[in-house]
Design a protein around this motif. Structure first.
Motif, mmCIF file in Angstrom:
data_model
loop_
_atom_site.group_PDB
_atom_site.id
_atom_site.type_symbol
_atom_site.label_atom_id
_atom_site.label_comp_id
_atom_site.label_asym_id
_atom_site.label_seq_id
_atom_site.Cartn_x
_atom_site.Cartn_y
_atom_site.Cartn_z
ATOM 1 N N ASP A 16 40.680 36.244 39.935
ATOM 2 C CA ASP A 16 40.985 35.078 38.983
ATOM 3 C C ASP A 16 40.844 33.657 39.966
ATOM 4 O O ASP A 16 41.257 32.440 39.331
ATOM 5 C CB ASP A 16 42.582 35.240 38.691
ATOM 6 C CG ASP A 16 43.413 35.696 40.046
ATOM 7 O OD1 ASP A 16 44.532 35.887 39.742
ATOM 8 O OD2 ASP A 16 42.812 35.380 40.989
ATOM 9 N N SER A 39 39.048 36.841 34.293
ATOM 10 C CA SER A 39 39.829 37.733 33.999
ATOM 11 C C SER A 39 39.355 39.035 33.513
ATOM 12 O O SER A 39 37.950 39.090 33.281
ATOM 13 C CB SER A 39 40.816 37.260 32.646
ATOM 14 O OG SER A 39 39.851 36.851 31.804
ATOM 15 N N MET A 63 45.594 40.243 39.185
ATOM 16 C CA MET A 63 45.207 39.144 38.558
ATOM 17 C C MET A 63 46.208 38.881 37.506
ATOM 18 O O MET A 63 46.857 39.750 37.012
ATOM 19 C CB MET A 63 43.705 39.260 37.954
ATOM 20 C CG MET A 63 42.660 39.347 38.842
ATOM 21 S SD MET A 63 40.917 39.614 38.159
ATOM 22 C CE MET A 63 41.140 41.313 36.983
#
Length: 134
Positions: A16, A39, A63
């Protein structure tokens, strides 16, 4: 999104953090085409279109949204031929042990990633995959 479209091996790197993605892409070197995802969901979208040519997937563990462990499980089920590597900056030992013992990961890398370590692990993963250059 890709660093070197003529490279013989394709790697997906999921993180991320934009700077981490850029640094990894530069660190991988010219032997790899690096596809970057911010992602887990973006990585799955890439795999749905490019999965047949992807040799290695590296994903950060922590993340927002789906974490790397979830992504690794899904990739293990849907794309078992892809070598999976977990990257983490945190010593979340329980999560790392779970991922390691489940057979979902080839290696676990700790951040910060050095250029030499990235290239060493990519070479080992490529060898383990049995993939041939395109």
């Amino acid at each position: 999104m890709s660093e070197n479209p003529q490279a013989p091996y394709t790697v997906v790197y999921v993180d991320d953090e934009e700077l981490a993605r850029k640094y990894f892409a530069r660190s991988a070197g010219s032997d790899y085409e690096v596809l970057l995802a911010a992602s887990a969901d973006e990585a799955i979208a890439i795999l749905r279109s490019e999965g047949a040519r992807v040799t290695i997937l590296l994903t950060d563990f922590r993340m927002p949204g789906r974490h790397g462990g979830d992504l690794l499980r899904q990739v293990a089920q849907e794309y078992p031929q892809i070598v999976r590597i977990l990257v983490t900056a945190y010593a979340d030992k329980d999560a790392l042990l779970e991922a390691g013992h489940s057979g979902e990961v080839f290696r676990i890398l700790e951040k910060p990633l050095g250029v030499a370590k990235v290239r060493e692990v990519l070479a080992a993963a490529t060898a383990a995959s049995g993939a041939r250059p395109t």
